[in-house]
Design a protein around this motif. Structure first.
Motif, PDB file in Angstrom:
ATOM      1  N   MET A   1       7.575  -6.275 -30.384  1.00 31.97           N
ATOM      2  CA  MET A   1       6.900  -7.210 -29.506  1.00 31.97           C
ATOM      3  C   MET A   1       7.872  -7.823 -28.501  1.00 31.97           C
ATOM      4  N   VAL A   2       9.021  -8.278 -28.967  1.00 32.88           N
ATOM      5  CA  VAL A   2      10.006  -8.892 -28.077  1.00 32.88           C
ATOM      6  C   VAL A   2      10.561  -7.856 -27.108  1.00 32.88           C
ATOM      7  N   LYS A   3      10.701  -6.623 -27.571  1.00 36.81           N
ATOM      8  CA  LYS A   3      11.233  -5.560 -26.716  1.00 36.81           C
ATOM      9  C   LYS A   3      10.315  -5.315 -25.529  1.00 36.81           C
ATOM     10  N   LYS A   4       9.011  -5.285 -25.764  1.00 40.26           N
ATOM     11  CA  LYS A   4       8.048  -5.093 -24.678  1.00 40.26           C
ATOM     12  C   LYS A   4       7.993  -6.317 -23.768  1.00 40.26           C
ATOM     13  N   LEU A   5       8.126  -7.508 -24.354  1.00 36.81           N
ATOM     14  CA  LEU A   5       8.062  -8.735 -23.572  1.00 36.81           C
ATOM     15  C   LEU A   5       9.207  -8.808 -22.572  1.00 36.81           C
ATOM     16  N   ILE A   6      10.383  -8.390 -22.978  1.00 42.08           N
ATOM     17  CA  ILE A   6      11.528  -8.386 -22.070  1.00 42.08           C
ATOM     18  C   ILE A   6      11.268  -7.441 -20.904  1.00 42.08           C
ATOM     19  N   SER A   7      10.701  -6.280 -21.178  1.00 40.82           N
ATOM     20  CA  SER A   7      10.398  -5.316 -20.123  1.00 40.82           C
ATOM     21  C   SER A   7       9.326  -5.849 -19.176  1.00 40.82           C
ATOM     22  N   VAL A   8       8.323  -6.505 -19.732  1.00 40.86           N
ATOM     23  CA  VAL A   8       7.248  -7.056 -18.900  1.00 40.86           C
ATOM     24  C   VAL A   8       7.777  -8.179 -18.011  1.00 40.86           C
ATOM     25  N   VAL A   9       8.635  -9.032 -18.546  1.00 35.86           N
ATOM     26  CA  VAL A   9       9.219 -10.114 -17.742  1.00 35.86           C
ATOM     27  C   VAL A   9      10.088  -9.544 -16.627  1.00 35.86           C
ATOM     28  N   SER A  10      10.794  -8.441 -16.914  1.00 37.42           N
ATOM     29  CA  SER A  10      11.623  -7.831 -15.870  1.00 37.42           C
ATOM     30  C   SER A  10      10.772  -7.236 -14.757  1.00 37.42           C
ATOM     31  N   ILE A  11       9.518  -6.941 -15.022  1.00 38.25           N
ATOM     32  CA  ILE A  11       8.592  -6.474 -13.988  1.00 38.25           C
ATOM     33  C   ILE A  11       7.926  -7.658 -13.282  1.00 38.25           C
ATOM     34  N   LEU A  12       7.607  -8.710 -14.028  1.00 35.92           N
ATOM     35  CA  LEU A  12       6.898  -9.855 -13.452  1.00 35.92           C
ATOM     36  C   LEU A  12       7.741 -10.626 -12.442  1.00 35.92           C
ATOM     37  N   ILE A  13       9.032 -10.720 -12.675  1.00 35.79           N
ATOM     38  CA  ILE A  13       9.901 -11.465 -11.754  1.00 35.79           C
ATOM     39  C   ILE A  13       9.842 -10.886 -10.341  1.00 35.79           C
ATOM     40  N   PRO A  14      10.100  -9.602 -10.133  1.00 39.32           N
ATOM     41  CA  PRO A  14      10.014  -9.100  -8.756  1.00 39.32           C
ATOM     42  C   PRO A  14       8.590  -9.027  -8.219  1.00 39.32           C
ATOM     43  N   THR A  15       7.598  -8.959  -9.103  1.00 45.37           N
ATOM     44  CA  THR A  15       6.216  -8.945  -8.629  1.00 45.37           C
ATOM     45  C   THR A  15       5.873 -10.275  -7.965  1.00 45.37           C
ATOM     46  N   PHE A  16       6.204 -11.373  -8.624  1.00 54.09           N
ATOM     47  CA  PHE A  16       5.929 -12.679  -8.038  1.00 54.09           C
ATOM     48  C   PHE A  16       6.774 -12.915  -6.782  1.00 54.09           C
ATOM     49  N   LEU A  17       8.015 -12.469  -6.798  1.00 50.51           N
ATOM     50  CA  LEU A  17       8.855 -12.629  -5.616  1.00 50.51           C
ATOM     51  C   LEU A  17       8.318 -11.813  -4.448  1.00 50.51           C
ATOM     52  N   THR A  18       7.789 -10.623  -4.728  1.00 54.90           N
ATOM     53  CA  THR A  18       7.196  -9.804  -3.676  1.00 54.90           C
ATOM     54  C   THR A  18       5.967 -10.477  -3.092  1.00 54.90           C
ATOM     55  N   ILE A  19       5.162 -11.104  -3.935  1.00 53.25           N
ATOM     56  CA  ILE A  19       3.989 -11.830  -3.447  1.00 53.25           C
ATOM     57  C   ILE A  19       4.420 -12.984  -2.542  1.00 53.25           C
ATOM     58  N   PHE A  20       5.454 -13.725  -2.936  1.00 55.73           N
ATOM     59  CA  PHE A  20       5.963 -14.808  -2.091  1.00 55.73           C
ATOM     60  C   PHE A  20       6.486 -14.283  -0.760  1.00 55.73           C
ATOM     61  N   ILE A  21       7.199 -13.167  -0.773  1.00 56.66           N
ATOM     62  CA  ILE A  21       7.747 -12.604   0.461  1.00 56.66           C
ATOM     63  C   ILE A  21       6.625 -12.124   1.375  1.00 56.66           C
ATOM     64  N   LEU A  22       5.620 -11.440   0.819  1.00 58.02           N
ATOM     65  CA  LEU A  22       4.497 -10.991   1.637  1.00 58.02           C
ATOM     66  C   LEU A  22       3.734 -12.172   2.228  1.00 58.02           C
ATOM     67  N   ASN A  23       3.588 -13.243   1.447  1.00 52.08           N
ATOM     68  CA  ASN A  23       2.949 -14.439   1.975  1.00 52.08           C
ATOM     69  C   ASN A  23       3.785 -15.061   3.086  1.00 52.08           C
ATOM     70  N   PHE A  24       5.096 -15.031   2.943  1.00 50.60           N
ATOM     71  CA  PHE A  24       5.984 -15.569   3.974  1.00 50.60           C
ATOM     72  C   PHE A  24       5.885 -14.751   5.262  1.00 50.60           C
ATOM     73  N   LEU A  25       5.858 -13.422   5.139  1.00 50.55           N
ATOM     74  CA  LEU A  25       5.850 -12.561   6.316  1.00 50.55           C
ATOM     75  C   LEU A  25       4.502 -12.551   7.028  1.00 50.55           C
ATOM     76  N   PHE A  26       3.404 -12.536   6.275  1.00 44.84           N
ATOM     77  CA  PHE A  26       2.080 -12.394   6.876  1.00 44.84           C
ATOM     78  C   PHE A  26       1.277 -13.677   6.889  1.00 44.84           C
ATOM     79  N   ASP A  27       1.816 -14.763   6.339  1.00 40.84           N
ATOM     80  CA  ASP A  27       1.188 -16.082   6.340  1.00 40.84           C
ATOM     81  C   ASP A  27      -0.246 -16.027   5.812  1.00 40.84           C
ATOM     82  N   ILE A  28      -0.414 -15.428   4.648  1.00 41.06           N
ATOM     83  CA  ILE A  28      -1.727 -15.298   4.028  1.00 41.06           C
ATOM     84  C   ILE A  28      -2.244 -16.669   3.610  1.00 41.06           C
ATOM     85  N   ILE A  29      -1.442 -17.408   2.875  1.00 43.52           N
ATOM     86  CA  ILE A  29      -1.756 -18.784   2.490  1.00 43.52           C
ATOM     87  C   ILE A  29      -0.676 -19.653   3.113  1.00 43.52           C
TER      88      ILE A  29
END
Length: 91
Positions: A1-29
């Motif tokens: 369980m912890v092994k999968k959680l570490i992998s999922v967190v390593s994916i979630l970090i850049p996913t949220f950062l990508t959403i912030f960057i896209l919002n910054f570039l295209f001014d969605i919100i």
């Protein structure tokens, strides 16, 4: 369980950062955080890449490998963004 959680967190970090960057570039919100989304990958992507490396050493799954690649690519994005912006628009 912890092994999968570490992998999922390593994916979630850049996913949220990508959403912030896209919002910054295209001014969605409209947010008043100016250049912060371009600086955040310098802080959080090494953490995500380290978590991906730990998850890969523990479990050897493709999710951790994708997390490492995504974090490294997103870490290089602000550098490329600044270089291309300087070359095309100046100052």
């Amino acid at each position: 369980m912890v092994k999968k959680l570490i992998s999922v967190v390593s994916i979630l970090i850049p996913t949220f950062l990508t959403i912030f960057i896209l919002n910054f570039l295209f001014d969605i919100i409209p947010l008043n955080i100016q250049g912060l989304p371009i600086i955040l990958p310098f802080v959080f992507c090494p953490i995500g890449a380290a978590l991906g490396l730990i998850g890969y050493k523990m479990n050897r799954d493709n999710l951790a490998r994708a997390g490492m690649i995504f974090n490294i690519g997103l870490f290089l994005f602000p550098i490329a963004f600044n270089i291309i912006g300087t070359l095309s628009g100046g100052v």
